[in-house]
Design an enzyme around this catalytic site. Structure first.
Site, PDB file in Angstrom:
ATOM      1  N   SER A 252       0.863  -1.192   0.000  1.00 44.64           N
ATOM      2  CA  SER A 252       0.000   0.000   0.000  1.00 44.64           C
ATOM      3  C   SER A 252       0.896   1.238   0.000  1.00 44.64           C
ATOM      4  O   SER A 252       2.009   1.202   0.518  1.00 44.64           O
ATOM      5  CB  SER A 252      -0.849   0.058   1.265  1.00 44.64           C
ATOM      6  OG  SER A 252      -1.395  -1.189   1.583  1.00 44.64           O
TER       7      SER A 252
ATOM      8  N   ALA B  26       0.035   1.563 -13.407  1.00 45.81           N
ATOM      9  CA  ALA B  26      -1.097   2.453 -13.639  1.00 45.81           C
ATOM     10  C   ALA B  26      -2.274   1.610 -14.114  1.00 45.81           C
ATOM     11  O   ALA B  26      -2.084   0.582 -14.777  1.00 45.81           O
ATOM     12  CB  ALA B  26      -0.739   3.505 -14.686  1.00 45.81           C
TER      13      ALA B  26
ATOM     14  N   LEU C 120       5.377   8.392  -2.945  1.00 40.62           N
ATOM     15  CA  LEU C 120       4.595   9.632  -2.848  1.00 40.62           C
ATOM     16  C   LEU C 120       5.130  10.669  -3.835  1.00 40.62           C
ATOM     17  O   LEU C 120       4.367  11.361  -4.509  1.00 40.62           O
ATOM     18  CB  LEU C 120       4.686  10.216  -1.425  1.00 40.62           C
ATOM     19  CG  LEU C 120       3.998   9.460  -0.301  1.00 40.62           C
ATOM     20  CD1 LEU C 120       4.126  10.234   1.009  1.00 40.62           C
ATOM     21  CD2 LEU C 120       2.520   9.247  -0.608  1.00 40.62           C
TER      22      LEU C 120
ATOM     23  N   CYS D  18      -5.090   7.547  -6.618  1.00 41.82           N
ATOM     24  CA  CYS D  18      -3.762   7.804  -6.044  1.00 41.82           C
ATOM     25  C   CYS D  18      -3.354   9.268  -5.962  1.00 41.82           C
ATOM     26  O   CYS D  18      -2.914   9.727  -4.904  1.00 41.82           O
ATOM     27  CB  CYS D  18      -2.709   7.069  -6.863  1.00 41.82           C
ATOM     28  SG  CYS D  18      -2.864   5.300  -6.744  1.00 41.82           S
TER      29      CYS D  18
HETATM   30  C1  UDX Z   1      -0.984   6.590 -11.206  1.00 39.70           C
HETATM   31  C2  UDX Z   1       0.517   6.479 -11.538  1.00 39.70           C
HETATM   32  O1  UDX Z   1       0.706   6.697 -12.925  1.00 39.70           O
HETATM   33  C3  UDX Z   1       1.041   5.120 -11.125  1.00 39.70           C
HETATM   34  O2  UDX Z   1       2.439   5.061 -11.342  1.00 39.70           O
HETATM   35  C4  UDX Z   1       0.735   4.885  -9.666  1.00 39.70           C
HETATM   36  O3  UDX Z   1       1.149   3.606  -9.285  1.00 39.70           O
HETATM   37  C5  UDX Z   1      -0.745   5.041  -9.400  1.00 39.70           C
HETATM   38  O4  UDX Z   1      -1.191   6.320  -9.839  1.00 39.70           O
HETATM   39  P1  UDX Z   1      -3.248   5.777 -12.357  1.00 39.70           P
HETATM   40  O5  UDX Z   1      -3.922   6.622 -11.335  1.00 39.70           O
HETATM   41  O6  UDX Z   1      -3.731   4.392 -12.560  1.00 39.70           O
HETATM   42  O7  UDX Z   1      -1.675   5.653 -12.011  1.00 39.70           O
HETATM   43  O8  UDX Z   1      -3.354   6.511 -13.774  1.00 39.70           O
HETATM   44  P2  UDX Z   1      -2.491   7.576 -14.594  1.00 39.70           P
HETATM   45  O9  UDX Z   1      -2.268   7.023 -15.950  1.00 39.70           O
HETATM   46  O10 UDX Z   1      -1.312   8.052 -13.880  1.00 39.70           O
HETATM   47  O11 UDX Z   1      -3.528   8.776 -14.764  1.00 39.70           O
HETATM   48  C6  UDX Z   1      -3.991   9.549 -13.661  1.00 39.70           C
HETATM   49  C7  UDX Z   1      -4.900  10.651 -14.154  1.00 39.70           C
HETATM   50  O12 UDX Z   1      -4.185  11.628 -14.890  1.00 39.70           O
HETATM   51  C8  UDX Z   1      -6.027  10.191 -15.073  1.00 39.70           C
HETATM   52  O13 UDX Z   1      -7.211  10.853 -14.717  1.00 39.70           O
HETATM   53  C9  UDX Z   1      -5.539  10.598 -16.434  1.00 39.70           C
HETATM   54  O14 UDX Z   1      -6.572  10.775 -17.352  1.00 39.70           O
HETATM   55  C10 UDX Z   1      -4.834  11.891 -16.116  1.00 39.70           C
HETATM   56  N1  UDX Z   1      -3.828  12.272 -17.115  1.00 39.70           N
HETATM   57  C11 UDX Z   1      -2.766  11.465 -17.357  1.00 39.70           C
HETATM   58  C12 UDX Z   1      -3.943  13.482 -17.780  1.00 39.70           C
HETATM   59  O15 UDX Z   1      -4.893  14.230 -17.547  1.00 39.70           O
HETATM   60  N2  UDX Z   1      -2.992  13.833 -18.690  1.00 39.70           N
HETATM   61  C13 UDX Z   1      -1.929  13.047 -18.967  1.00 39.70           C
HETATM   62  O16 UDX Z   1      -1.102  13.451 -19.804  1.00 39.70           O
HETATM   63  C14 UDX Z   1      -1.800  11.831 -18.293  1.00 39.70           C
END
Ligand code: UDX
Length: 439
Positions: A111, A144, A201, A256
């Site tokens: 976690s 992700a 973090l 996250c």
């Molecule tokens: C994230 C981290 O990427 C990952 O390494 C960690 O373990 C968990 O948190 P996740 O939350 O699954 O992963 O998705 P991520 O692809 O990072 O996207 C997060 C948010 O950012 C989404 O809402 C996505 O749409 C948004 N995003 C992402 C954007 O708005 N623009 C971008 O260029 C990329």
């Protein structure tokens, strides 16, 4: 755990949970989460060396290595409410391990946790009366959603932090051996335990910061007729910056980013680092601003009233290729549109069930339609919330014909062909780019 079972047939992996309904689904053909490629891996290993059950006591006794992956949501009560991590599930698990372990175990923090949580875990575990020794190591997960299987199979890095004691280093090595079954050694990095906890973090804070940076500039682009895609390209081609994760959007969501940044902010405040805390808090504030801005833009474009206007939300998941809607910007935007008395039609290939739960009890007219073309029928506007690939390939001529006029498209993800939509007749409002309107 499914990936470990898949890559390491010599290990027996048992997943336990207090929720029997969830375990039942993990044992069925209908897994509780949608994640591309996961079904295949679970099918290949379940019943062989991957098991799901609710017998926590037995599993804790038998296991030599225990991965703790319980949720650590933002605290909603007491000191640190709205900021700090709620560690009650974490602590309950520590107590259970202490009660049932019976022999030496390696405890792996999976976690995402505040820095120094391992210390709390160690203190709980070592206050047992039978003198059992536990080694706590930190192994944060960087996958992700939507690309989880690929990320696990081919990770940029695996991070394992431990105490620098002989038994801490031995425990760390045990974990390295697991990952070395499929991850190249040079990508398995080790560190002291506090660096490992903090790195997770900070990694999320940096990623979220990139999105808030580009989103803040999207606002400026709209005022200056610059184009955010062109700016992002020019900036991202500098190899020091890099071109990934620079897509302007309605804001980041997911379980996250916000939680981890608030956690970081709380930690900084705790150590009296007010300026550092404010700096990172700005990332969350820009994200909130971007969502508010999107709704205000819609309102302005649609002549300052949305009452009884029918708006179709294309997508509800926080990103494509997942059914997860936790912290999805679509929730906030839907709520604000309903407050404006707009009528909502929501479509999403995987997230409609979660959308229904999220908006349950909200005042106003909401309907849920699986087919996006049908969902848009009779609507005044389409607002793209999620970058699902299917939205690019729809027959927008037909959709335009079926909508009320003037018809609007607000592309909160900049995934559509804006010029083409404009030619069809839509009034197009991309994000961070000049509007294309017929008035
Ligand atoms: C994230 C981290 O990427 C990952 O390494 C960690 O373990 C968990 O948190 P996740 O939350 O699954 O992963 O998705 P991520 O692809 O990072 O996207 C997060 C948010 O950012 C989404 O809402 C996505 O749409 C948004 N995003 C992402 C954007 O708005 N623009 C971008 O260029 C990329």
């Amino acid at each position: 755990m499914a990936m470990i079972a898949y890559k390491c047939p010599q290990y027996k992996v048992t997943v336990v949970d207090i929720n029997p309904a969830r375990i039942e689904r993990w044992n069925s053909d209908d897994l509780p989460i949608y994640e591309p490629g996961l079904d295949e891996i679970v099918k290949a290993t379940r019943g062989k060396n991957l098991f799901f059950n609710t017998d926590i006591e037995k599993a804790l006794k038998e296991a030599e290595i225990i991965f703790v992956s319980v949720n650590t949501p933002t605290k909603t009560f007491g000191a640190g409410a709205g900021m700090a991590a709620d560690l009650q599930y974490w602590e309950k698990t520590a107590l259970q391990i202490r009660q049932y372990a019976g022999s030496h175990k390696i405890i792996v923090e999976k976690s995402t946790l505040p820095v120094k949580t391992a210390l709390a875990m160690e203190r709980i575990l070592t206050s047992n009366e039978n003198g059992i020794h536990f080694d706590v190591v930190s192994n944060p997960e960087f996958l992700a959603e939507g690309t989880a299987v690929k990320d696990l199979e081919d990770p940029d890095r695996v991070l394992i932090g431990s105490r620098q004691t002989p038994s801490g280093l031995k425990a760390r090595q045990e974990l390295v051996e697991i990952y070395a079954n499929w991850v190249p050694r040079e990508r398995i990095i080790t560190s002291n335990i506090w660096s490992s906890e903090l790195s997770k973090l900070v990694a999320n804070a940096f990623l979220a910061q990139r999105i808030s940076s580009i989103n803040s500039i999207s606002a400026l682009c709209e005022c200056t007729d610059a184009d955010i895609t062109e700016v992002a390209r020019a900036v991202g081609l500098d190899s020091r910056v890099g071109d990934k994760f620079l897509n302007a959007s309605i804001g980041f969501g997911g379980s996250c980013f916000k939680k981890d940044i608030l956690n970081l902010v709380y930690l900084c405040r705790h150590y009296g680092l007010e300026q550092v805390a404010d700096y990172w808090e700005g990332v969350v504030k820009i994200n909130d601003f971007q969502k508010v801005r999107f709704v205000l833009n819609m309102l302005g474009a649609m002549f300052n009233t949305l009452a009884e206007r029918r708006i179709c939300l294309f997508g509800f998941a926080f990103k494509a290729n997942t059914g997860d809607t936790r912290e999805s910007p679509a929730i906030f935007i839907a709520e604000r549109l309903l407050e404006e008395k707009a009528e909502l039609v929501i479509t999403d290939p995987e997230a409609l069930n979660n959308a229904k739960i999220d908006l349950d009890g909200m005042n106003g007219k909401i309907s849920y339609v699986e087919d996006p073309s049908k969902a848009a029928e009779g609507c005044d506007a389409i607002a793209v919330m999620t970058e699902w690939e299917i939205y690019r390939g729809l027959n927008y001529e037909e959709i335009y014909k079926s909508m009320c006029k003037p018809a609007f498209i607000f592309d909160g993800r900049n995934i559509l062909d804006h010029n083409r939509l404009f030619e069809i007749g839509f009034n197009v409002f991309p994000l961070g780019k000049p509007h294309l309107t017929h008035f």
